[in-house]
Design a protein around this motif. Sequence first.
Motif, PDB file in Angstrom:
ATOM      1  N   GLY A  14       0.785  -1.229   0.000  1.00  0.00           N
ATOM      2  CA  GLY A  14       0.000   0.000   0.000  1.00  0.00           C
ATOM      3  C   GLY A  14       0.814   1.274   0.000  1.00  0.00           C
ATOM      4  O   GLY A  14       0.250   2.369  -0.100  1.00  0.00           O
ATOM      5  N   GLY A  15       2.126   1.174   0.094  1.00  0.00           N
ATOM      6  CA  GLY A  15       2.942   2.386   0.116  1.00  0.00           C
ATOM      7  C   GLY A  15       4.419   2.071   0.150  1.00  0.00           C
ATOM      8  O   GLY A  15       4.835   0.904   0.209  1.00  0.00           O
ATOM      9  N   GLY A  16       5.238   3.127   0.109  1.00  0.00           N
ATOM     10  CA  GLY A  16       6.668   2.979   0.258  1.00  0.00           C
ATOM     11  C   GLY A  16       7.294   2.030  -0.737  1.00  0.00           C
ATOM     12  O   GLY A  16       6.961   2.008  -1.930  1.00  0.00           O
ATOM     13  N   MET A  17       8.245   1.224  -0.254  1.00  0.00           N
ATOM     14  CA  MET A  17       8.925   0.265  -1.137  1.00  0.00           C
ATOM     15  C   MET A  17       7.963  -0.753  -1.700  1.00  0.00           C
ATOM     16  O   MET A  17       8.108  -1.183  -2.841  1.00  0.00           O
ATOM     17  CB  MET A  17      10.047  -0.452  -0.382  1.00  0.00           C
ATOM     18  CG  MET A  17      11.281   0.375  -0.148  1.00  0.00           C
ATOM     19  SD  MET A  17      12.742  -0.644   0.226  1.00  0.00           S
ATOM     20  CE  MET A  17      12.141  -1.695   1.552  1.00  0.00           C
ATOM     21  N   GLY A  18       6.981  -1.169  -0.904  1.00  0.00           N
ATOM     22  CA  GLY A  18       6.024  -2.159  -1.374  1.00  0.00           C
ATOM     23  C   GLY A  18       5.266  -1.686  -2.592  1.00  0.00           C
ATOM     24  O   GLY A  18       5.122  -2.428  -3.584  1.00  0.00           O
ATOM     25  N   ARG A  19       4.784  -0.458  -2.545  1.00  0.00           N
ATOM     26  CA  ARG A  19       4.074   0.099  -3.708  1.00  0.00           C
ATOM     27  C   ARG A  19       4.991   0.176  -4.917  1.00  0.00           C
ATOM     28  O   ARG A  19       4.599  -0.189  -6.036  1.00  0.00           O
ATOM     29  CB  ARG A  19       3.521   1.491  -3.371  1.00  0.00           C
ATOM     30  CG  ARG A  19       2.941   2.222  -4.570  1.00  0.00           C
ATOM     31  CD  ARG A  19       2.305   3.535  -4.176  1.00  0.00           C
ATOM     32  NE  ARG A  19       1.074   3.300  -3.428  1.00  0.00           N
ATOM     33  CZ  ARG A  19       0.415   4.238  -2.751  1.00  0.00           C
ATOM     34  NH1 ARG A  19       0.893   5.475  -2.717  1.00  0.00           N
ATOM     35  NH2 ARG A  19      -0.710   3.947  -2.123  1.00  0.00           N
ATOM     36  N   GLN A  20       6.203   0.659  -4.715  1.00  0.00           N
ATOM     37  CA  GLN A  20       7.134   0.790  -5.842  1.00  0.00           C
ATOM     38  C   GLN A  20       7.551  -0.568  -6.390  1.00  0.00           C
ATOM     39  O   GLN A  20       7.786  -0.719  -7.590  1.00  0.00           O
ATOM     40  CB  GLN A  20       8.349   1.616  -5.417  1.00  0.00           C
ATOM     41  CG  GLN A  20       8.014   3.034  -4.990  1.00  0.00           C
ATOM     42  CD  GLN A  20       7.200   3.805  -6.023  1.00  0.00           C
ATOM     43  OE1 GLN A  20       7.409   3.644  -7.234  1.00  0.00           O
ATOM     44  NE2 GLN A  20       6.269   4.631  -5.574  1.00  0.00           N
ATOM     45  N   LEU A  21       7.636  -1.585  -5.516  1.00  0.00           N
ATOM     46  CA  LEU A  21       7.901  -2.939  -5.990  1.00  0.00           C
ATOM     47  C   LEU A  21       6.773  -3.426  -6.900  1.00  0.00           C
ATOM     48  O   LEU A  21       7.015  -4.009  -7.963  1.00  0.00           O
ATOM     49  CB  LEU A  21       8.063  -3.892  -4.808  1.00  0.00           C
ATOM     50  CG  LEU A  21       9.403  -3.852  -4.081  1.00  0.00           C
ATOM     51  CD1 LEU A  21       9.296  -4.562  -2.737  1.00  0.00           C
ATOM     52  CD2 LEU A  21      10.502  -4.484  -4.933  1.00  0.00           C
ATOM     53  N   VAL A  22       5.542  -3.175  -6.486  1.00  0.00           N
ATOM     54  CA  VAL A  22       4.387  -3.569  -7.296  1.00  0.00           C
ATOM     55  C   VAL A  22       4.436  -2.901  -8.662  1.00  0.00           C
ATOM     56  O   VAL A  22       4.307  -3.565  -9.709  1.00  0.00           O
ATOM     57  CB  VAL A  22       3.069  -3.209  -6.574  1.00  0.00           C
ATOM     58  CG1 VAL A  22       1.871  -3.382  -7.524  1.00  0.00           C
ATOM     59  CG2 VAL A  22       2.877  -4.064  -5.328  1.00  0.00           C
ATOM     60  N   LEU A  23       4.637  -1.583  -8.673  1.00  0.00           N
ATOM     61  CA  LEU A  23       4.622  -0.840  -9.933  1.00  0.00           C
ATOM     62  C   LEU A  23       5.778  -1.266 -10.843  1.00  0.00           C
ATOM     63  O   LEU A  23       5.606  -1.409 -12.061  1.00  0.00           O
ATOM     64  CB  LEU A  23       4.691   0.658  -9.648  1.00  0.00           C
ATOM     65  CG  LEU A  23       3.520   1.239  -8.834  1.00  0.00           C
ATOM     66  CD1 LEU A  23       3.722   2.734  -8.597  1.00  0.00           C
ATOM     67  CD2 LEU A  23       2.186   0.984  -9.522  1.00  0.00           C
ATOM     68  N   ALA A  24       6.953  -1.485 -10.248  1.00  0.00           N
ATOM     69  CA  ALA A  24       8.111  -1.900 -11.049  1.00  0.00           C
ATOM     70  C   ALA A  24       7.927  -3.302 -11.613  1.00  0.00           C
ATOM     71  O   ALA A  24       8.274  -3.570 -12.770  1.00  0.00           O
ATOM     72  CB  ALA A  24       9.375  -1.832 -10.197  1.00  0.00           C
ATOM     73  N   LEU A  25       7.387  -4.208 -10.814  1.00  0.00           N
ATOM     74  CA  LEU A  25       7.146  -5.574 -11.287  1.00  0.00           C
ATOM     75  C   LEU A  25       6.133  -5.588 -12.429  1.00  0.00           C
ATOM     76  O   LEU A  25       6.310  -6.302 -13.426  1.00  0.00           O
ATOM     77  CB  LEU A  25       6.646  -6.449 -10.135  1.00  0.00           C
ATOM     78  CG  LEU A  25       7.700  -6.828  -9.088  1.00  0.00           C
ATOM     79  CD1 LEU A  25       7.024  -7.409  -7.847  1.00  0.00           C
ATOM     80  CD2 LEU A  25       8.703  -7.822  -9.655  1.00  0.00           C
ATOM     81  N   ALA A  41      -5.020   2.401   0.883  1.00  0.00           N
ATOM     82  CA  ALA A  41      -3.660   2.464   0.342  1.00  0.00           C
ATOM     83  C   ALA A  41      -3.508   1.511  -0.844  1.00  0.00           C
ATOM     84  O   ALA A  41      -2.874   1.849  -1.852  1.00  0.00           O
ATOM     85  CB  ALA A  41      -2.650   2.126   1.430  1.00  0.00           C
ATOM     86  N   LEU A  42      -4.083   0.321  -0.736  1.00  0.00           N
ATOM     87  CA  LEU A  42      -4.049  -0.631  -1.857  1.00  0.00           C
ATOM     88  C   LEU A  42      -4.775  -0.075  -3.080  1.00  0.00           C
ATOM     89  O   LEU A  42      -4.309  -0.231  -4.215  1.00  0.00           O
ATOM     90  CB  LEU A  42      -4.688  -1.950  -1.449  1.00  0.00           C
ATOM     91  CG  LEU A  42      -3.816  -2.992  -0.763  1.00  0.00           C
ATOM     92  CD1 LEU A  42      -4.647  -4.215  -0.405  1.00  0.00           C
ATOM     93  CD2 LEU A  42      -2.634  -3.391  -1.635  1.00  0.00           C
ATOM     94  N   ALA A  46      -3.320   0.501  -6.834  1.00  0.00           N
ATOM     95  CA  ALA A  46      -3.992   0.001  -8.033  1.00  0.00           C
ATOM     96  C   ALA A  46      -4.246   1.128  -9.024  1.00  0.00           C
ATOM     97  O   ALA A  46      -4.088   0.957 -10.237  1.00  0.00           O
ATOM     98  CB  ALA A  46      -5.297  -0.686  -7.654  1.00  0.00           C
ATOM     99  N   SER A  47      -4.620   2.288  -8.498  1.00  0.00           N
ATOM    100  CA  SER A  47      -4.869   3.441  -9.364  1.00  0.00           C
ATOM    101  C   SER A  47      -3.588   3.880 -10.067  1.00  0.00           C
ATOM    102  O   SER A  47      -3.594   4.205 -11.266  1.00  0.00           O
ATOM    103  CB  SER A  47      -5.436   4.596  -8.542  1.00  0.00           C
ATOM    104  OG  SER A  47      -5.620   5.756  -9.338  1.00  0.00           O
ATOM    105  N   LEU A  48      -2.475   3.872  -9.345  1.00  0.00           N
ATOM    106  CA  LEU A  48      -1.194   4.279  -9.917  1.00  0.00           C
ATOM    107  C   LEU A  48      -0.688   3.282 -10.956  1.00  0.00           C
ATOM    108  O   LEU A  48       0.108   3.634 -11.822  1.00  0.00           O
ATOM    109  CB  LEU A  48      -0.155   4.436  -8.803  1.00  0.00           C
ATOM    110  CG  LEU A  48      -0.357   5.625  -7.856  1.00  0.00           C
ATOM    111  CD1 LEU A  48       0.595   5.524  -6.669  1.00  0.00           C
ATOM    112  CD2 LEU A  48      -0.146   6.943  -8.590  1.00  0.00           C
ATOM    113  N   ALA A  49      -1.157   2.048 -10.872  1.00  0.00           N
ATOM    114  CA  ALA A  49      -0.726   1.016 -11.826  1.00  0.00           C
ATOM    115  C   ALA A  49      -1.215   1.310 -13.232  1.00  0.00           C
ATOM    116  O   ALA A  49      -0.623   0.843 -14.215  1.00  0.00           O
ATOM    117  CB  ALA A  49      -1.205  -0.352 -11.373  1.00  0.00           C
ATOM    118  N   GLY A  50      -2.308   2.073 -13.353  1.00  0.00           N
ATOM    119  CA  GLY A  50      -2.820   2.456 -14.668  1.00  0.00           C
ATOM    120  C   GLY A  50      -3.165   1.262 -15.539  1.00  0.00           C
ATOM    121  O   GLY A  50      -3.802   0.308 -15.088  1.00  0.00           O
TER     122      GLY A  50
END
Length: 272
Positions: A14-25, A41-42, A46-50
């Motif tokens: 939902g944030g921090g490194m975890g969010r950036q890991l999701v987006l990068a993966l 936060a989740l 999801a919204s940022l994933a586009g």
Amino acid sequence: MKVQNKNIVVTGAGGGMGRQLVLALLNKGAGVAAIDINKEALDETASLAGKNGTNLSCYVLDITNNLAVIETVDVILKQFKTIDGLINNAGIIQAFVGVNELDYDKIDRVFNVNFWGTLYLTKAFLPHLLTRPEAHIVNVSSMGGFMSFPTQTIYGASKAAVKILTEGLYAELKDSAVRVTVIHPGAIATNITVNSGLAGPAVDAGNSKNEGMALSPVIAADLIIKAMEKNKFRATIGKDAWVLDKLYRLSPKIATNFIGKMMKKSLARQGS
């Protein structure tokens, strides 16, 4: 293990490194099962994933609840059919006080999230991971997991437990198709203080530049995925973690005294 076309679970998404890991993966072509205790936060992740959100599924989960973990893992496996990787990233810090001033309920909470949550997810997914042609477990420890930081002693102890758990898993699984990596991040510009229930300023965790001395979570996530893809045994993330790792190897006592002085100065500045 290359992450493209793999399905990977990320906790603390939902944030921090975890969010950036999701987006990068997702950007690298992986499918992602994102786990966090905070639904809002989740939803933001999801919204940022586009457009990449089609390869993302989100699961609200308290990782300290083993029964809930087992149930959620069953749901994830039914939805994804196969899971190839697990990144145990979720974690919290403690209040900046000594062990003598820390209540047992606060101690339990830190260990429940940092250690037991990591163990619960690992145990729940491991039987399935062992059936895959290749798989990978990444556990996020801390530079506090290999040396002491006064007033973060319980946090460090929980992360040291993650370190030993991960290294033990590496040895146990060495002859299997499951690779194991332990990550030791230094200071990362995230909202871990606020997310741990402590007072602190909000941080722009999506900033790709360094936040003062702290490393951007965007860069940290990229380095973690690179360590995963290179099947590294361990990786220090950030110059501070790298330097302190070297200093601790040279002299644990000197390193401990040095950090003690730095922590005192930092806490004095915050109190002034």
